[in-house]
Design a protein around this motif. Structure first.
Motif, PDB file in Angstrom:
ATOM      1  N   ALA A 161      15.470  28.361  68.660  1.00 39.38           N
ATOM      2  CA  ALA A 161      14.304  29.990  69.172  1.00 39.38           C
ATOM      3  C   ALA A 161      15.048  31.450  68.252  1.00 39.38           C
ATOM      4  O   ALA A 161      13.861  31.847  67.981  1.00 39.38           O
ATOM      5  N   GLY A 162      15.928  30.635  67.555  1.00 39.01           N
ATOM      6  CA  GLY A 162      15.597  31.974  65.895  1.00 39.01           C
ATOM      7  C   GLY A 162      14.378  31.699  65.459  1.00 39.01           C
ATOM      8  O   GLY A 162      13.733  32.851  65.600  1.00 39.01           O
ATOM      9  N   VAL A 163      13.932  30.429  65.233  1.00 40.99           N
ATOM     10  CA  VAL A 163      12.627  30.909  64.466  1.00 40.99           C
ATOM     11  C   VAL A 163      10.903  31.113  65.757  1.00 40.99           C
ATOM     12  O   VAL A 163      10.595  31.724  64.954  1.00 40.99           O
ATOM     13  N   ARG A 164      11.753  30.490  66.703  1.00 37.47           N
ATOM     14  CA  ARG A 164      10.124  30.978  67.430  1.00 37.47           C
ATOM     15  C   ARG A 164      10.536  32.396  67.886  1.00 37.47           C
ATOM     16  O   ARG A 164       9.029  33.337  67.384  1.00 37.47           O
ATOM     17  N   ARG A 165      11.363  32.915  67.470  1.00 29.36           N
ATOM     18  CA  ARG A 165      11.783  34.880  68.080  1.00 29.36           C
ATOM     19  C   ARG A 165      11.144  34.909  66.378  1.00 29.36           C
ATOM     20  O   ARG A 165      10.190  35.851  66.629  1.00 29.36           O
ATOM     21  N   LYS A 166      11.318  34.716  65.307  1.00 25.80           N
ATOM     22  CA  LYS A 166      10.851  34.990  64.257  1.00 25.80           C
ATOM     23  C   LYS A 166       9.342  34.805  64.629  1.00 25.80           C
ATOM     24  O   LYS A 166       8.198  35.883  63.618  1.00 25.80           O
TER      25      LYS A 166
ATOM     26  N   PHE B  61      15.877  44.529  71.861  1.00 22.57           N
ATOM     27  CA  PHE B  61      15.189  43.822  73.559  1.00 22.57           C
ATOM     28  C   PHE B  61      13.626  43.706  73.359  1.00 22.57           C
ATOM     29  O   PHE B  61      13.555  42.173  73.765  1.00 22.57           O
ATOM     30  N   VAL B  62      13.426  44.469  71.802  1.00 21.97           N
ATOM     31  CA  VAL B  62      11.908  43.609  72.041  1.00 21.97           C
ATOM     32  C   VAL B  62      12.180  42.300  71.859  1.00 21.97           C
ATOM     33  O   VAL B  62      11.528  41.001  71.771  1.00 21.97           O
ATOM     34  N   ASP B  63      12.913  42.078  70.452  1.00 20.94           N
ATOM     35  CA  ASP B  63      12.813  41.054  69.796  1.00 20.94           C
ATOM     36  C   ASP B  63      13.206  40.057  71.182  1.00 20.94           C
ATOM     37  O   ASP B  63      12.517  38.621  71.421  1.00 20.94           O
ATOM     38  N   ALA B  64      14.437  39.941  72.436  1.00 22.85           N
ATOM     39  CA  ALA B  64      14.767  39.201  73.187  1.00 22.85           C
ATOM     40  C   ALA B  64      13.090  39.130  74.420  1.00 22.85           C
ATOM     41  O   ALA B  64      13.415  37.473  74.463  1.00 22.85           O
ATOM     42  N   PHE B  65      12.654  40.286  74.572  1.00 26.09           N
ATOM     43  CA  PHE B  65      11.997  39.797  74.986  1.00 26.09           C
ATOM     44  C   PHE B  65      10.297  39.043  74.936  1.00 26.09           C
ATOM     45  O   PHE B  65      10.608  38.134  75.546  1.00 26.09           O
ATOM     46  N   LEU B  66      10.886  38.827  73.233  1.00 26.17           N
ATOM     47  CA  LEU B  66       9.675  38.457  72.116  1.00 26.17           C
ATOM     48  C   LEU B  66       9.830  36.749  72.832  1.00 26.17           C
ATOM     49  O   LEU B  66       8.931  35.363  73.061  1.00 26.17           O
ATOM     50  N   SER B  67      11.057  36.422  72.637  1.00 21.27           N
ATOM     51  CA  SER B  67      11.467  34.850  72.887  1.00 21.27           C
ATOM     52  C   SER B  67      11.657  34.189  74.198  1.00 21.27           C
ATOM     53  O   SER B  67      11.228  32.745  74.308  1.00 21.27           O
ATOM     54  N   LEU B  68      11.425  34.714  75.356  1.00 18.27           N
ATOM     55  CA  LEU B  68      11.044  34.963  76.177  1.00 18.27           C
ATOM     56  C   LEU B  68       9.943  35.252  76.964  1.00 18.27           C
ATOM     57  O   LEU B  68       9.192  34.275  78.358  1.00 18.27           O
ATOM     58  N   CYS B  69       8.875  35.367  76.753  1.00 15.52           N
ATOM     59  CA  CYS B  69       7.524  35.019  76.361  1.00 15.52           C
ATOM     60  C   CYS B  69       7.134  33.629  76.340  1.00 15.52           C
ATOM     61  O   CYS B  69       7.552  33.035  75.254  1.00 15.52           O
ATOM     62  N   LYS B  70       5.791  33.430  76.795  1.00 20.34           N
ATOM     63  CA  LYS B  70       5.531  32.048  76.978  1.00 20.34           C
ATOM     64  C   LYS B  70       3.520  32.741  76.637  1.00 20.34           C
ATOM     65  O   LYS B  70       3.419  34.059  76.894  1.00 20.34           O
ATOM     66  N   VAL B  71       3.044  31.744  74.643  1.00 21.90           N
ATOM     67  CA  VAL B  71       1.809  31.979  75.343  1.00 21.90           C
ATOM     68  C   VAL B  71       0.412  30.908  75.761  1.00 21.90           C
ATOM     69  O   VAL B  71       0.286  29.448  75.968  1.00 21.90           O
ATOM     70  N   GLU B  72       0.130  32.314  77.289  1.00 20.71           N
ATOM     71  CA  GLU B  72      -0.915  31.093  77.394  1.00 20.71           C
ATOM     72  C   GLU B  72      -2.103  30.429  76.732  1.00 20.71           C
ATOM     73  O   GLU B  72      -2.921  31.869  76.768  1.00 20.71           O
ATOM     74  N   VAL B  73      -2.855  30.655  76.952  1.00 18.80           N
ATOM     75  CA  VAL B  73      -4.959  30.440  76.777  1.00 18.80           C
ATOM     76  C   VAL B  73      -5.368  30.246  78.484  1.00 18.80           C
ATOM     77  O   VAL B  73      -4.993  29.506  79.133  1.00 18.80           O
ATOM     78  N   PHE B  74      -6.904  31.022  78.683  1.00 16.42           N
ATOM     79  CA  PHE B  74      -6.874  30.500  79.813  1.00 16.42           C
ATOM     80  C   PHE B  74      -8.281  30.711  79.894  1.00 16.42           C
ATOM     81  O   PHE B  74      -8.833  31.996  78.413  1.00 16.42           O
ATOM     82  N   SER B  75      -9.147  29.959  80.173  1.00 19.50           N
ATOM     83  CA  SER B  75     -10.507  30.116  80.326  1.00 19.50           C
ATOM     84  C   SER B  75     -11.627  30.485  80.794  1.00 19.50           C
ATOM     85  O   SER B  75     -10.929  31.335  81.999  1.00 19.50           O
ATOM     86  N   PRO B  76     -12.797  31.081  80.977  1.00 22.45           N
ATOM     87  CA  PRO B  76     -13.749  31.639  81.478  1.00 22.45           C
ATOM     88  C   PRO B  76     -13.999  32.199  82.842  1.00 22.45           C
ATOM     89  O   PRO B  76     -14.340  30.763  83.083  1.00 22.45           O
ATOM     90  N   GLY B  77     -14.084  33.249  83.559  1.00 21.02           N
ATOM     91  CA  GLY B  77     -13.842  33.010  85.023  1.00 21.02           C
ATOM     92  C   GLY B  77     -12.663  31.917  85.400  1.00 21.02           C
ATOM     93  O   GLY B  77     -12.719  32.594  86.773  1.00 21.02           O
ATOM     94  N   ASP B  78     -11.901  32.373  85.077  1.00 26.34           N
ATOM     95  CA  ASP B  78     -10.375  32.102  85.562  1.00 26.34           C
ATOM     96  C   ASP B  78      -9.728  33.012  86.223  1.00 26.34           C
ATOM     97  O   ASP B  78     -10.100  34.562  86.161  1.00 26.34           O
ATOM     98  N   GLU B  79      -9.191  33.072  88.027  1.00 20.54           N
ATOM     99  CA  GLU B  79      -8.162  34.125  88.092  1.00 20.54           C
ATOM    100  C   GLU B  79      -7.009  34.168  87.906  1.00 20.54           C
ATOM    101  O   GLU B  79      -6.329  33.371  88.063  1.00 20.54           O
ATOM    102  N   LEU B  80      -6.622  35.014  87.237  1.00 18.06           N
ATOM    103  CA  LEU B  80      -5.213  35.467  86.768  1.00 18.06           C
ATOM    104  C   LEU B  80      -4.578  36.022  87.823  1.00 18.06           C
ATOM    105  O   LEU B  80      -3.384  35.663  88.445  1.00 18.06           O
ATOM    106  N   LEU B  81      -5.378  36.547  88.275  1.00 24.01           N
ATOM    107  CA  LEU B  81      -4.404  37.318  89.522  1.00 24.01           C
ATOM    108  C   LEU B  81      -5.881  37.412  90.891  1.00 24.01           C
ATOM    109  O   LEU B  81      -5.739  37.982  90.811  1.00 24.01           O
TER     110      LEU B  81
END
Length: 187
Positions: free
Chosen positions: A32-37, A60-80
């Protein structure tokens, strides 16, 4: 089904073309520490430039980032989807999203001359986009560095607009349950 086949092909092309962009696949092997950095180095400027994160403590920002995931979406995907309650908050890191209000025509029925988009960098919330869409009856483009679904995320209200990807999009995502844990740890 043609639509399903098209989506499957798009996902395969997205995965094949963007293997180097799959941050989450690489980061999952690190503590988690390396991932957060790494996340901090890559995405901290984008996160701090948003209205939602201005003035928040670095811890708080560091903790926020450590809980986030990075996702990639293709063109035309409905996000919401319109009318659905979504428990995730999104920060657009790369690419372009399109907000389609209830009054919008389906893009396949429009003439190419009618595809005007209202693009704005001063509006950063879904509430702003809904107002714009319903008043002008046009689609709004969400640019990188904007949060998406703040209203639904914090109030648990149904999504008013459909939000789709216009290009390949890299998005930082946090779910409501992780955010609640974060807020109890960092009041």
């Amino acid at each position: 089904d043609r639509d399903l086949t098209k989506k499957l092909k798009n996902y395969l092309m997205l995965d094949f073309d963007n293997r180097e962009v799959a941050d989450e696949q690489v980061l999952q092997f690190f503590p988690a520490g390396v991932r957060r950095k790494v996340l901090r180095r890559l995405y901290l400027p984008s996160l701090l430039s948003t209205k939602l994160m201005r003035g928040t403590r670095q811890q708080f920002v560091d903790a926020f980032l450590s809980l986030c995931k990075v996702e990639v979406f293709s063109p035309g995907d409905e996000l919401l989807q319109r009318g659905v309650v979504c428990s995730e908050l999104y920060l657009l890191l790369e690419g372009t999203l399109e907000v389609a209000s209830p009054g919008d025509l389906d893009s396949s029925t429009r003439d190419s001359g009618e595809r005007d988009l209202v693009t704005s960098t001063f509006q950063t919330s879904l509430a702003d986009s809904t107002e714009l869409g319903s008043v002008f009856g046009r689609k709004r483009t969400i640019l990188k560095g904007e949060f998406v679904n703040e209203l639904g995320f914090f109030t648990e209200s149904p999504q008013i607009d459909a939000i789709r990807t216009r290009s390949v999009c890299k998005i930082l995502t946090i779910c409501k349950s992780d955010y609640k844990i974060l807020c109890t740890q960092h009041p």
